[in-house]
Design a protein around this motif. Structure first.
Motif, PDB file in Angstrom:
ATOM      1  N   LEU A 127      31.946 113.559 -18.900  1.00  0.00           N
ATOM      2  CA  LEU A 127      33.271 113.658 -18.272  1.00  0.00           C
ATOM      3  C   LEU A 127      33.404 114.969 -17.760  1.00  0.00           C
ATOM      4  CD1 LEU A 127      35.356 112.314 -21.179  1.00  0.00           C
ATOM      5  CD2 LEU A 127      34.858 111.099 -19.098  1.00  0.00           C
ATOM      6  N   GLY A 128      32.469 115.978 -17.964  1.00  0.00           N
ATOM      7  CA  GLY A 128      32.547 117.375 -17.201  1.00  0.00           C
ATOM      8  C   GLY A 128      33.364 118.181 -17.944  1.00  0.00           C
ATOM      9  N   CYS A 129      33.800 119.425 -17.403  1.00  0.00           N
ATOM     10  CA  CYS A 129      34.623 120.534 -17.918  1.00  0.00           C
ATOM     11  C   CYS A 129      35.864 119.865 -18.454  1.00  0.00           C
ATOM     12  CB  CYS A 129      34.936 121.402 -16.615  1.00  0.00           C
ATOM     13  SG  CYS A 129      36.105 122.664 -16.909  1.00  0.00           S
ATOM     14  N   PHE A 130      36.198 120.383 -19.621  1.00  0.00           N
ATOM     15  CA  PHE A 130      37.412 120.029 -20.453  1.00  0.00           C
ATOM     16  C   PHE A 130      38.391 121.185 -20.161  1.00  0.00           C
ATOM     17  CE2 PHE A 130      40.154 120.132 -23.928  1.00  0.00           C
ATOM     18  CZ  PHE A 130      41.147 119.008 -23.755  1.00  0.00           C
ATOM     19  N   SER A 131      39.714 120.874 -19.933  1.00  0.00           N
ATOM     20  CA  SER A 131      40.694 121.895 -20.054  1.00  0.00           C
ATOM     21  C   SER A 131      42.071 121.187 -20.387  1.00  0.00           C
ATOM     22  CB  SER A 131      40.789 122.510 -18.619  1.00  0.00           C
ATOM     23  OG  SER A 131      41.269 121.756 -17.827  1.00  0.00           O
TER      24      SER A 131
ATOM     25  N   PHE B 124      39.687 116.328 -17.604  1.00  0.00           N
ATOM     26  CA  PHE B 124      38.133 116.431 -17.515  1.00  0.00           C
ATOM     27  C   PHE B 124      37.889 116.539 -15.788  1.00  0.00           C
ATOM     28  CE2 PHE B 124      39.049 114.182 -21.281  1.00  0.00           C
ATOM     29  CZ  PHE B 124      38.287 114.964 -22.031  1.00  0.00           C
ATOM     30  N   ASN B 125      36.773 117.295 -15.538  1.00  0.00           N
ATOM     31  CA  ASN B 125      36.372 117.598 -14.193  1.00  0.00           C
ATOM     32  C   ASN B 125      34.820 117.197 -14.204  1.00  0.00           C
ATOM     33  OD1 ASN B 125      38.432 120.238 -14.762  1.00  0.00           O
ATOM     34  ND2 ASN B 125      38.774 119.042 -13.003  1.00  0.00           N
ATOM     35  N   PRO B 126      34.494 116.064 -13.683  1.00  0.00           N
ATOM     36  CA  PRO B 126      33.358 115.440 -13.695  1.00  0.00           C
ATOM     37  C   PRO B 126      32.401 116.518 -12.451  1.00  0.00           C
ATOM     38  CG  PRO B 126      34.645 113.486 -13.651  1.00  0.00           C
ATOM     39  CD  PRO B 126      35.552 114.836 -13.632  1.00  0.00           C
ATOM     40  N   GLY B 127      31.485 116.729 -12.783  1.00  0.00           N
ATOM     41  CA  GLY B 127      30.599 117.475 -11.978  1.00  0.00           C
ATOM     42  C   GLY B 127      30.571 118.836 -11.902  1.00  0.00           C
ATOM     43  N   TRP B 128      31.479 119.518 -13.125  1.00  0.00           N
ATOM     44  CA  TRP B 128      31.841 120.955 -13.137  1.00  0.00           C
ATOM     45  C   TRP B 128      31.270 121.148 -14.589  1.00  0.00           C
ATOM     46  CZ3 TRP B 128      37.272 122.800 -11.252  1.00  0.00           C
ATOM     47  CH2 TRP B 128      37.229 122.960  -9.861  1.00  0.00           C
TER      48      TRP B 128
ATOM     49  N   ALA C 198      33.405 126.012 -13.812  1.00  0.00           N
ATOM     50  CA  ALA C 198      33.935 125.603 -12.536  1.00  0.00           C
ATOM     51  C   ALA C 198      32.501 125.580 -11.497  1.00  0.00           C
ATOM     52  CB  ALA C 198      35.183 125.913 -11.851  1.00  0.00           C
ATOM     53  N   LYS C 199      31.574 125.384 -12.184  1.00  0.00           N
ATOM     54  CA  LYS C 199      30.258 125.667 -11.342  1.00  0.00           C
ATOM     55  C   LYS C 199      29.591 124.177 -11.392  1.00  0.00           C
ATOM     56  CE  LYS C 199      29.834 130.020 -11.011  1.00  0.00           C
ATOM     57  NZ  LYS C 199      30.392 130.780 -10.149  1.00  0.00           N
ATOM     58  N   SER C 200      29.245 123.666 -10.243  1.00  0.00           N
ATOM     59  CA  SER C 200      28.696 122.436  -9.965  1.00  0.00           C
ATOM     60  C   SER C 200      27.321 122.033 -10.841  1.00  0.00           C
ATOM     61  CB  SER C 200      28.127 121.924  -8.312  1.00  0.00           C
ATOM     62  OG  SER C 200      29.352 122.044  -7.666  1.00  0.00           O
ATOM     63  N   VAL C 201      27.090 120.999 -11.636  1.00  0.00           N
ATOM     64  CA  VAL C 201      25.912 120.670 -12.042  1.00  0.00           C
ATOM     65  C   VAL C 201      25.311 119.551 -11.362  1.00  0.00           C
ATOM     66  CG1 VAL C 201      27.173 121.163 -14.517  1.00  0.00           C
ATOM     67  CG2 VAL C 201      27.404 118.698 -13.505  1.00  0.00           C
ATOM     68  N   ASP C 202      23.985 119.400 -11.688  1.00  0.00           N
ATOM     69  CA  ASP C 202      23.297 118.416 -10.714  1.00  0.00           C
ATOM     70  C   ASP C 202      23.632 117.023 -11.231  1.00  0.00           C
ATOM     71  OD1 ASP C 202      22.138 120.314  -9.275  1.00  0.00           O
ATOM     72  OD2 ASP C 202      20.525 120.747 -10.858  1.00  0.00           O
ATOM     73  N   ALA C 203      23.298 116.854 -12.570  1.00  0.00           N
ATOM     74  CA  ALA C 203      23.693 115.350 -13.228  1.00  0.00           C
ATOM     75  C   ALA C 203      25.050 115.114 -13.835  1.00  0.00           C
ATOM     76  CB  ALA C 203      22.558 115.194 -14.125  1.00  0.00           C
ATOM     77  N   PHE C 204      25.748 114.246 -13.263  1.00  0.00           N
ATOM     78  CA  PHE C 204      27.156 114.011 -13.786  1.00  0.00           C
ATOM     79  C   PHE C 204      27.445 112.542 -13.144  1.00  0.00           C
ATOM     80  CE2 PHE C 204      27.963 115.459  -9.573  1.00  0.00           C
ATOM     81  CZ  PHE C 204      28.901 114.855  -9.048  1.00  0.00           C
ATOM     82  N   ASP C 205      28.337 111.821 -14.163  1.00  0.00           N
ATOM     83  CA  ASP C 205      28.869 110.605 -13.584  1.00  0.00           C
ATOM     84  C   ASP C 205      29.924 110.625 -12.817  1.00  0.00           C
ATOM     85  OD1 ASP C 205      27.203 109.668 -15.491  1.00  0.00           O
ATOM     86  OD2 ASP C 205      28.597 109.415 -17.032  1.00  0.00           O
ATOM     87  N   ASP C 206      30.013 110.275 -11.442  1.00  0.00           N
ATOM     88  CA  ASP C 206      30.720 110.428 -10.601  1.00  0.00           C
ATOM     89  C   ASP C 206      32.148 109.588 -10.851  1.00  0.00           C
ATOM     90  OD1 ASP C 206      31.059 110.832  -7.427  1.00  0.00           O
ATOM     91  OD2 ASP C 206      32.146 108.903  -8.011  1.00  0.00           O
ATOM     92  N   VAL C 207      33.164 110.008 -10.569  1.00  0.00           N
ATOM     93  CA  VAL C 207      34.563 109.889 -10.950  1.00  0.00           C
ATOM     94  C   VAL C 207      34.703 108.162 -10.723  1.00  0.00           C
ATOM     95  CG1 VAL C 207      35.831 110.094  -8.853  1.00  0.00           C
ATOM     96  CG2 VAL C 207      37.161 110.228 -10.861  1.00  0.00           C
ATOM     97  N   ARG C 208      34.019 107.556  -9.700  1.00  0.00           N
ATOM     98  CA  ARG C 208      34.151 106.342  -9.305  1.00  0.00           C
ATOM     99  C   ARG C 208      33.501 105.330 -10.475  1.00  0.00           C
ATOM    100  NH1 ARG C 208      33.925 109.865  -5.902  1.00  0.00           N
ATOM    101  NH2 ARG C 208      35.280 109.857  -4.007  1.00  0.00           N
ATOM    102  N   GLN C 209      32.239 106.037 -10.979  1.00  0.00           N
ATOM    103  CA  GLN C 209      31.426 105.338 -12.079  1.00  0.00           C
ATOM    104  C   GLN C 209      32.355 105.294 -13.327  1.00  0.00           C
ATOM    105  OE1 GLN C 209      28.258 108.002 -11.683  1.00  0.00           O
ATOM    106  NE2 GLN C 209      26.707 106.395 -11.021  1.00  0.00           N
TER     107      GLN C 209
END
Length: 123
Positions: A3-7, A62-66, A70-81
């Motif tokens: 799910l990525g970054c949580f806030s 949740f911010n997928p990809g961060w 707030a830095k981009s990560v290589d492996a993440f589940d795209d919001v569409r997935q």
């Protein structure tokens, strides 16, 4: 499911007062602009957003990809997935702002207690 970054995004009545309060707790401004009605504040790995006049309720975000910075990560589940995974689990989508095949997009769900959850991809 990544799910990525949580806030937590807080709907505040007075941005300046809220900022001052959270600074007393050790939070520092990380991003945002007071003149635009929002600030993102950080304390260690904990992120909160202060939003004045933008929405009615507090929102789990949740911010997928961060990562938490707030830095981009290589492996993440795209919001569409993630949207398709949520749908396959029978989770009702209350707002769908998915555009295109990749890149920034978002959708929202509501938990059983009425708390909004925003899945908001910026990359």
């Amino acid at each position: 499911m990544k799910l990525g970054c949580f806030s937590i995004s807080l709907a505040v009545k007075d941005l300046k007062k809220s900022k001052a309060f959270y600074e007393k707790l050790g939070f520092e401004v990380f991003a945002g602009e007071e003149s635009h009605g929002f600030l993102i504040m950080k304390h260690g790995d904990t992120n909160i957003g202060l939003f004045q006049g933008m929405f009615e309720k507090n929102i789990l975000t949740f911010n997928p990809g961060w990562d938490q910075n707030a830095k981009s990560v290589d492996a993440f589940d795209d919001v569409r997935q993630l949207l398709e995974q949520f749908k396959s689990k029978g989770i009702e989508i209350v707002e769908n702002s998915i555009t295109g095949d990749r890149g920034p997009s978002s959708f929202a769900i509501i938990d059983p207690d009425g708390n909004p959850i925003l899945i908001d991809q910026h990359v």
